[in-house]
Write an enzyme that holds these catalytic residues in place. Structure first.
Site, mmCIF file in Angstrom:
data_model
loop_
_atom_site.group_PDB
_atom_site.id
_atom_site.type_symbol
_atom_site.label_atom_id
_atom_site.label_comp_id
_atom_site.label_asym_id
_atom_site.label_seq_id
_atom_site.Cartn_x
_atom_site.Cartn_y
_atom_site.Cartn_z
ATOM 1 N N ASP A 36 4.772 11.851 -21.391
ATOM 2 C CA ASP A 36 5.772 11.278 -20.479
ATOM 3 C C ASP A 36 6.895 10.595 -21.266
ATOM 4 O O ASP A 36 7.821 10.051 -20.674
ATOM 5 C CB ASP A 36 5.120 10.236 -19.552
ATOM 6 C CG ASP A 36 4.377 10.879 -18.392
ATOM 7 O OD1 ASP A 36 4.443 12.117 -18.288
ATOM 8 O OD2 ASP A 36 3.736 10.161 -17.615
ATOM 9 N N ASP A 294 49.860 31.428 -10.981
ATOM 10 C CA ASP A 294 48.516 31.537 -11.566
ATOM 11 C C ASP A 294 47.455 31.150 -10.551
ATOM 12 O O ASP A 294 46.437 31.821 -10.399
ATOM 13 C CB ASP A 294 48.382 30.616 -12.788
ATOM 14 C CG ASP A 294 49.019 31.231 -14.021
ATOM 15 O OD1 ASP A 294 49.098 32.465 -14.059
ATOM 16 O OD2 ASP A 294 49.426 30.481 -14.920
ATOM 17 N N GLY A 429 41.819 38.698 -14.422
ATOM 18 C CA GLY A 429 42.321 40.051 -14.255
ATOM 19 C C GLY A 429 41.422 41.145 -14.764
ATOM 20 O O GLY A 429 40.283 41.293 -14.352
ATOM 21 N N MET A 430 41.948 41.911 -15.715
ATOM 22 C CA MET A 430 41.244 43.095 -16.225
ATOM 23 C C MET A 430 40.541 42.806 -17.541
ATOM 24 O O MET A 430 40.237 43.724 -18.304
ATOM 25 C CB MET A 430 42.266 44.230 -16.426
ATOM 26 C CG MET A 430 43.007 44.618 -15.173
ATOM 27 S SD MET A 430 41.969 45.614 -14.109
ATOM 28 C CE MET A 430 42.163 47.207 -14.869
#
Length: 508
Positions: A36, A294, A429-430
């Protein structure tokens, strides 16, 4: 009692130890079996503290079970009192040692006869409460003890400070970005012309607690720690409590306006509207960014939020209200305060989840396929398995979320940090697709398991090869649709043919 290999909020003694070790010159003695006692490691490793953790374990072993604990516990308290000279020693059992049903109050009274410092038994029911509730209770207990002590001695200061002043209540060790938030709150108070009377418990001396009633108001930035103390001070001394979390542009402004109302009611004459306006328009970048192209790219994107009440509620509001992101569901593991959470977030998300089961959360994330997750360390792991980006916004957290650089979540600088975190959490995005086209570093294999253990499907070699040809940004969706198709049709193995059939079925 249930066996858990992941807990969002730890057991009660962790909350007590977090509060005790946040104070200056306070020592904690934990009456517990070995196993503990992981708090010492957790504190020194995670929050990167320079000092040794002031916690001693009074080990419950076979000798203790045979003879009783009194002698050992009292010896440990008096020895630490002589060695460390602490102002206060807090004794806490754990849920394990509570099973012994010993009279620890009696041990404390015995030790107090010899100890030069104060000795206190943490008044916490270890079976009924978790880390957050126990921390709140322990802080209240320590504050009440020293205020009552000063009152008996006639040392309680009269009246308020000459200038408007504040107690910041709830900054503690192992808290989520607590030190940075504290710095930002002090800066905010300085801008508003308000003195900081005290910050508790982090870095405070117990001898300063008698001065808490001198403040004009108490600010409780986190709902999980400090409310009991603030309510006690309001009841005893009439000190107003402000519990609006200054996170995000809207809530920070609301908090400042509430401060203005509270101190003007006590004789000050301030108007913070110009300050709010300047900070919102020119200092904080968040309001400007939320109107930029953005941020408009994020409008309508799906996100899920999970964490403690304070951070999950604040982030849900910021995502929905300030950035136009669609929060599919928001959740908290603070089941004891579920009504407040529902009231705060129900109008900003489609669904509210209240649970401590990480498996349920993982399945809920897999079900809705969000563009981003905002959660704890566990949700970060889930996100990695599902290939969904995750921003960590609440404890429990790992070492990378105790940053060395300045990263507050509260105040106007906090709005900038949160905006960055949100924007950077979404895949841009990509990005994935371009990495694959140009042979970037993205060579990871497709993850073919669901979140819940024991998936009943397996992918063949040609099926995986075909899946790998699909662009990364839609691959996860194609994989899940194919697996659903295979289950519906009773296929056990997913080959290239099954993938084509699934594509046609979806197309049809």
């Amino acid at each position: 009692m249930k066996l858990a290999y992941w807990m969002y909020a730890g057991p009660a003694h962790i909350g007590t130890l977090r509060v005790a070790t946040s104070f200056k010159n306070v020592h904690a003695i934990m009456h517990a079996p070995l196993g503990d006692d992981y708090f010492n490691v957790m504190r020194s490793m995670l929050s990167r503290e320079r000092d040794f953790t002031p916690v001693t374990t009074s080990v419950v072993d076979r000798h203790v079970l045979a003879r009783g604990s009194q002698e050992k516990v009292v010896d440990n308290i008096t020895r630490k009192d002589a060695e460390e000279r602490p102002d206060l020693i807090v004794l806490t059992p754990t849920c394990t040692s509570s099973i012994l049903q010993e009279d620890l109050e009696n041990f404390v009274e015995r030790a107090q006869l010899e100890a030069k410092g104060d000795v206190l038994l943490a008044d916490v029911n270890h079976y009924r409460v978790n880390e957050l509730q126990a921390g709140d209770r322990t802080l209240h207990q320590i504050v009440q003890y020293y205020i009552e002590k000063a009152r008996k001695k006639g040392e309680l200061p009269e009246g308020k400070t000459a200038k408007p002043s504040v107690n910041i209540i709830g900054i503690s060790t192992l808290g989520f970005h607590n030190n940075h938030d504290c710095t930002e709150l002090k800066r905010l108070m300085a801008d508003l012309g308000i003195e900081v009377n005290a910050v508790i418990p982090e870095g405070a001396s117990v001898h300063e607690l008698k001065n808490l009633p001198r403040a004009w108001f108490n600010l409780v930035p986190y709902r999980e720690l400090g409310l009991m103390t603030a309510n006690y001070l309001e009841k005893e001394f009439g000190t107003p409590c402000i519990d609006i979390v200054p996170m995000g542009v809207v809530e920070t402004a609301r908090c400042i306006r509430k401060i203005q109302e509270v101190i003007n009611a006590q004789g000050a004459d301030v108007n913070y509207e110009d300050y709010i306006n300047e900070q919102t328009l020119y200092v904080s970048q968040a309001a400007w960014f939320s109107r930029s192209i953005d941020c408009q790219n994020l409008t309508g994107k799906k996100a899920v939020v999970f964490g403690d009440n304070t951070h999950a509620a604040a982030l849900t509001k910021i995502l929905s209200r300030e950035m136009g992101i669609h929060v599919v569901w928001a959740g908290t593991y603070c089941k004891y305060d579920a009504d407040w959470f529902r009231e705060q977030v129900s109008e900003y998300c489609d669904e509210v989840l209240i649970t401590e089961d990480h498996g349920e959360i993982g399945d809920a994330i897999a079900r809705v396929e969000p563009s981003a997750i905002f959660g704890t360390q566990m949700e970060r792991h889930v996100g990695k398995r599902l290939d969904i980006p995750c921003g960590v916004i609440a404890a429990p957290i790992h070492v990378q979320n105790f940053p060395i650089g300045y990263k507050p979540f509260l105040g106007y600088e906090g709005t900038n940090q949160i905006t960055d975190l949100i924007y950077n959490s979404f895949t841009l995005g990509m990005e994935d697709h371009l990495l694959e086209i140009f042979g970037g570093h993205d060579t990871k294999e497709v993850i073919t398991k669901g979140i819940s253990a024991g998936s009943d499907l397996s992918w063949t070699k040609d099926g995986l090869a075909e899946l790998n040809k699909i662009p990364g940004f839609v691959r996860g969706k194609v994989k899940r649709n194919t697996e659903k198709f295979a289950r519906d049709r009773g296929f056990k193995d997913i080959s290239a043919e099954v993938l084509y059939a699934a594509k046609e079925a979806v197309g049809a």
